[in-house]
Scaffold this motif. Sequence first.
Motif, PDB file in Angstrom:
ATOM      1  N   THR A  36       0.728  -1.166  -0.035  1.00  0.00           N
ATOM      2  CA  THR A  36      -0.221  -0.054  -0.272  1.00  0.00           C
ATOM      3  C   THR A  36       1.258   1.186   0.065  1.00  0.00           C
ATOM      4  OG1 THR A  36      -0.486  -0.305   2.058  1.00  0.00           O
ATOM      5  CG2 THR A  36      -1.851  -1.278   1.205  1.00  0.00           C
ATOM      6  N   LYS A  37       1.979   0.996   0.226  1.00  0.00           N
ATOM      7  CA  LYS A  37       2.613   2.357   0.850  1.00  0.00           C
ATOM      8  C   LYS A  37       3.579   2.543  -0.896  1.00  0.00           C
ATOM      9  CE  LYS A  37       5.163   3.495   4.713  1.00  0.00           C
ATOM     10  NZ  LYS A  37       5.841   3.257   5.709  1.00  0.00           N
ATOM     11  N   ALA A  38       3.474   1.682  -1.675  1.00  0.00           N
ATOM     12  CA  ALA A  38       4.052   1.447  -2.758  1.00  0.00           C
ATOM     13  C   ALA A  38       3.198   1.821  -3.753  1.00  0.00           C
ATOM     14  CB  ALA A  38       5.081   0.727  -2.869  1.00  0.00           C
ATOM     15  N   ALA A  39       2.287   2.029  -3.908  1.00  0.00           N
ATOM     16  CA  ALA A  39       0.635   2.596  -4.699  1.00  0.00           C
ATOM     17  C   ALA A  39       0.868   3.835  -4.241  1.00  0.00           C
ATOM     18  CB  ALA A  39      -0.002   1.342  -4.131  1.00  0.00           C
ATOM     19  N   SER A  40       0.360   4.389  -2.402  1.00  0.00           N
ATOM     20  CA  SER A  40       0.359   5.250  -2.352  1.00  0.00           C
ATOM     21  C   SER A  40       1.084   6.644  -2.854  1.00  0.00           C
ATOM     22  CB  SER A  40       0.017   5.314  -0.933  1.00  0.00           C
ATOM     23  OG  SER A  40       1.291   5.226  -0.542  1.00  0.00           O
ATOM     24  N   GLU A  41       2.625   6.043  -3.180  1.00  0.00           N
ATOM     25  CA  GLU A  41       3.105   6.928  -3.400  1.00  0.00           C
ATOM     26  C   GLU A  41       3.142   7.402  -4.876  1.00  0.00           C
ATOM     27  OE1 GLU A  41       6.680   5.222  -2.565  1.00  0.00           O
ATOM     28  OE2 GLU A  41       6.653   5.487  -0.524  1.00  0.00           O
ATOM     29  N   GLN A  42       2.625   6.641  -5.596  1.00  0.00           N
ATOM     30  CA  GLN A  42       2.186   7.530  -6.837  1.00  0.00           C
ATOM     31  C   GLN A  42       0.612   8.040  -7.077  1.00  0.00           C
ATOM     32  OE1 GLN A  42       4.849   5.992  -8.913  1.00  0.00           O
ATOM     33  NE2 GLN A  42       5.370   5.717  -7.194  1.00  0.00           N
ATOM     34  N   VAL A  43      -0.664   8.088  -6.133  1.00  0.00           N
ATOM     35  CA  VAL A  43      -1.069   8.956  -6.512  1.00  0.00           C
ATOM     36  C   VAL A  43      -1.749   9.444  -5.625  1.00  0.00           C
ATOM     37  CG1 VAL A  43      -2.217   6.576  -8.157  1.00  0.00           C
ATOM     38  CG2 VAL A  43      -2.297   7.203  -5.301  1.00  0.00           C
ATOM     39  N   LYS A  44      -2.386  10.482  -5.202  1.00  0.00           N
ATOM     40  CA  LYS A  44      -3.023  11.726  -4.138  1.00  0.00           C
ATOM     41  C   LYS A  44      -4.312  11.417  -4.539  1.00  0.00           C
ATOM     42  CE  LYS A  44       1.195  14.489  -4.666  1.00  0.00           C
ATOM     43  NZ  LYS A  44       1.173  16.607  -4.122  1.00  0.00           N
ATOM     44  N   PRO A  45      -4.725  11.854  -3.235  1.00  0.00           N
ATOM     45  CA  PRO A  45      -6.514  11.899  -3.445  1.00  0.00           C
ATOM     46  C   PRO A  45      -7.150  12.640  -3.796  1.00  0.00           C
ATOM     47  CG  PRO A  45      -5.715  12.676  -1.425  1.00  0.00           C
ATOM     48  CD  PRO A  45      -4.685  11.975  -2.002  1.00  0.00           C
ATOM     49  N   GLY A  46      -8.356  12.708  -4.623  1.00  0.00           N
ATOM     50  CA  GLY A  46      -8.435  13.546  -5.871  1.00  0.00           C
ATOM     51  C   GLY A  46     -10.054  13.767  -4.872  1.00  0.00           C
ATOM     52  N   LEU A  47     -11.515  14.830  -6.108  1.00  0.00           N
ATOM     53  CA  LEU A  47     -12.471  14.756  -5.172  1.00  0.00           C
ATOM     54  C   LEU A  47     -12.928  13.636  -4.851  1.00  0.00           C
ATOM     55  CD1 LEU A  47     -13.292  17.216  -8.208  1.00  0.00           C
ATOM     56  CD2 LEU A  47     -12.110  18.098  -5.682  1.00  0.00           C
ATOM     57  N   ILE A  48     -13.470  12.828  -5.162  1.00  0.00           N
ATOM     58  CA  ILE A  48     -14.235  11.831  -4.618  1.00  0.00           C
ATOM     59  C   ILE A  48     -14.254  10.896  -3.390  1.00  0.00           C
ATOM     60  CG2 ILE A  48     -15.448   9.190  -5.444  1.00  0.00           C
ATOM     61  CD1 ILE A  48     -15.300   9.988  -8.504  1.00  0.00           C
ATOM     62  N   SER A  49     -12.488  10.403  -3.292  1.00  0.00           N
ATOM     63  CA  SER A  49     -11.380  10.364  -2.597  1.00  0.00           C
ATOM     64  C   SER A  49     -11.786  10.786  -1.049  1.00  0.00           C
ATOM     65  CB  SER A  49     -10.227   9.808  -2.866  1.00  0.00           C
ATOM     66  OG  SER A  49      -9.652   9.085  -3.319  1.00  0.00           O
ATOM     67  N   GLN A  50     -12.016  12.785  -1.564  1.00  0.00           N
ATOM     68  CA  GLN A  50     -12.164  13.042  -0.183  1.00  0.00           C
ATOM     69  C   GLN A  50     -13.158  13.500   0.878  1.00  0.00           C
ATOM     70  OE1 GLN A  50     -10.349  17.552  -1.674  1.00  0.00           O
ATOM     71  NE2 GLN A  50      -9.022  16.071  -2.552  1.00  0.00           N
ATOM     72  N   ARG A  51     -14.510  13.705  -0.668  1.00  0.00           N
ATOM     73  CA  ARG A  51     -15.591  13.280   0.007  1.00  0.00           C
ATOM     74  C   ARG A  51     -16.098  12.206   0.962  1.00  0.00           C
ATOM     75  NH1 ARG A  51     -21.156  13.514  -3.208  1.00  0.00           N
ATOM     76  NH2 ARG A  51     -22.362  11.882  -1.724  1.00  0.00           N
ATOM     77  N   LEU A  52     -15.233  11.100   0.302  1.00  0.00           N
ATOM     78  CA  LEU A  52     -15.918   9.582   1.361  1.00  0.00           C
ATOM     79  C   LEU A  52     -14.828   9.201   2.235  1.00  0.00           C
ATOM     80  CD1 LEU A  52     -15.465   6.802  -2.141  1.00  0.00           C
ATOM     81  CD2 LEU A  52     -17.630   7.467  -0.763  1.00  0.00           C
ATOM     82  N   TYR A  53     -14.043  10.553   2.382  1.00  0.00           N
ATOM     83  CA  TYR A  53     -13.783  10.138   3.621  1.00  0.00           C
ATOM     84  C   TYR A  53     -14.234  10.977   4.770  1.00  0.00           C
ATOM     85  CZ  TYR A  53      -9.861  11.637   6.645  1.00  0.00           C
ATOM     86  OH  TYR A  53      -9.730  12.356   7.905  1.00  0.00           O
ATOM     87  N   ASN A  54     -14.853  12.081   3.676  1.00  0.00           N
ATOM     88  CA  ASN A  54     -15.367  13.527   5.165  1.00  0.00           C
ATOM     89  C   ASN A  54     -16.738  12.360   5.596  1.00  0.00           C
ATOM     90  OD1 ASN A  54     -13.013  15.230   4.731  1.00  0.00           O
ATOM     91  ND2 ASN A  54     -14.707  16.097   2.817  1.00  0.00           N
ATOM     92  N   GLU A  55     -17.360  11.652   4.523  1.00  0.00           N
ATOM     93  CA  GLU A  55     -17.991  11.199   4.977  1.00  0.00           C
ATOM     94  C   GLU A  55     -17.955  10.233   5.769  1.00  0.00           C
ATOM     95  OE1 GLU A  55     -20.904  11.432   1.241  1.00  0.00           O
ATOM     96  OE2 GLU A  55     -20.387   9.625   0.982  1.00  0.00           O
ATOM     97  N   SER A  56     -17.071   9.421   5.765  1.00  0.00           N
ATOM     98  CA  SER A  56     -16.487   7.811   7.075  1.00  0.00           C
ATOM     99  C   SER A  56     -16.462   9.085   8.202  1.00  0.00           C
ATOM    100  CB  SER A  56     -15.362   7.665   5.703  1.00  0.00           C
ATOM    101  OG  SER A  56     -14.105   8.112   5.955  1.00  0.00           O
ATOM    102  N   ARG A  57     -16.323   9.660   8.108  1.00  0.00           N
ATOM    103  CA  ARG A  57     -15.688  10.722   9.449  1.00  0.00           C
ATOM    104  C   ARG A  57     -16.925  10.731  10.688  1.00  0.00           C
ATOM    105  NH1 ARG A  57     -12.643  15.396   8.129  1.00  0.00           N
ATOM    106  NH2 ARG A  57     -12.711  15.418  10.229  1.00  0.00           N
ATOM    107  N   THR A  58     -18.526  10.443   9.520  1.00  0.00           N
ATOM    108  CA  THR A  58     -19.856  10.779  10.480  1.00  0.00           C
ATOM    109  C   THR A  58     -21.229   9.964  10.209  1.00  0.00           C
ATOM    110  OG1 THR A  58     -19.843  12.364   8.524  1.00  0.00           O
ATOM    111  CG2 THR A  58     -18.738  13.308  10.347  1.00  0.00           C
ATOM    112  N   GLN A  59     -20.621   9.192   8.891  1.00  0.00           N
ATOM    113  CA  GLN A  59     -21.624   8.101   9.200  1.00  0.00           C
ATOM    114  C   GLN A  59     -22.338   7.521   9.859  1.00  0.00           C
ATOM    115  OE1 GLN A  59     -20.348   6.540   5.046  1.00  0.00           O
ATOM    116  NE2 GLN A  59     -19.084   4.849   6.011  1.00  0.00           N
ATOM    117  N   PHE A  60     -21.458   7.370  10.826  1.00  0.00           N
ATOM    118  CA  PHE A  60     -22.217   6.161  11.605  1.00  0.00           C
ATOM    119  C   PHE A  60     -23.411   6.241  12.699  1.00  0.00           C
ATOM    120  CE2 PHE A  60     -19.800   3.161   9.183  1.00  0.00           C
ATOM    121  CZ  PHE A  60     -20.716   2.020   8.991  1.00  0.00           C
ATOM    122  N   GLU A  61     -22.504   7.957  12.853  1.00  0.00           N
ATOM    123  CA  GLU A  61     -23.237   9.406  13.675  1.00  0.00           C
ATOM    124  C   GLU A  61     -24.750   8.641  14.412  1.00  0.00           C
ATOM    125  OE1 GLU A  61     -21.469  10.148  16.472  1.00  0.00           O
ATOM    126  OE2 GLU A  61     -19.627   9.546  15.295  1.00  0.00           O
TER     127      GLU A  61
END
Length: 314
Positions: A36-61
């Motif tokens: 996962t480290k090797a893969a993540s070094e090649q790419v950066k999060p985009g719009l979809i990624s940022q939205r899903l991450y933000n949702e994951s922080r609160t979606q079970f509240e």
Amino acid sequence: MALYQGGDDTMTLAEMRQQCAVKTAAEQPVKDSATTKAASEQVKPGLISQRLYNESRTQFEPFVITPHRMNYVLPVYSTNTINRLPYENVNGYQENLAEVEAKYQLSFKVPLLQEDLFIDGDALYFGFTLQAWWQIYADNISKPFRETNYQPELFYLAPLEWHPLGGNTAFVIGAEHQSNGRTQGLSRSWNRIYGQFLFEKNNFALSFRPWTRVSEDEKASPLDPKGDDNPDIEDYMGHFELGMLYQWHDMELMFQGRNNFSTHNGAIELGLTFPLWGKLRGYATAFNGYGESLIDYNHKQTRFGIGIALNDIL
């Protein structure tokens, strides 16, 4: 699919989802593998990624409702030709429909699992979207709701370890029902199974969603409550949808297109969100083609609208 910006923008989707599945990120360390480290070094999060991450922080509240599609109100939504034909047997409607009306959309989704299902970072959701077209400017017919569409769906989302052009990819498989809840001559509905490919890079996101319709029995007569209300709907709604979105400063610009290559029917929609005040966003949209609503699936028109959105397109 390397996703999301949290404290570390090299985290993968699987790592972010695993980190946010617990009460706090500090309670459970993120997996740290050479792969996962090797893969993540090649790419950066985009719009979809940022939205899903933000949702994951609160979606079970318990007091949080997670948006699915956009939530908006268009107080002014015009058309160059209102569809009067379906209402010919409704007293007073056909001749008194206004070509400017209001429209709103409410949409949410609920995660059904807290743990990964098949692979790291995947998720299963239930979604529901309601759209309503309100003849608020039609004084002679008591300002009725001309059309209301209901769309429940079940879908599975998973990341892909494929990073073309240095971007991220994922896929979705889902089933959805869409109907307007009307009877006899005004009833419209269909069921679809769809697949969806997602691509993101920096401030750009792309979606390609083909579908197949679940067949229904033919009606014994036009007024038969059972059977297919609209057997030719794919001739106008098409077999796929292509969507693109670009974020520029505080604005999001969206394109969506549908098409049937056999009939050459379909639609194009453009959208723009921009900041207003607080959490409210301005929303402007333009539409041309068939299927702006279920009652209008075989009616071609051009529409423009402006209003307020509670969340961005992404």
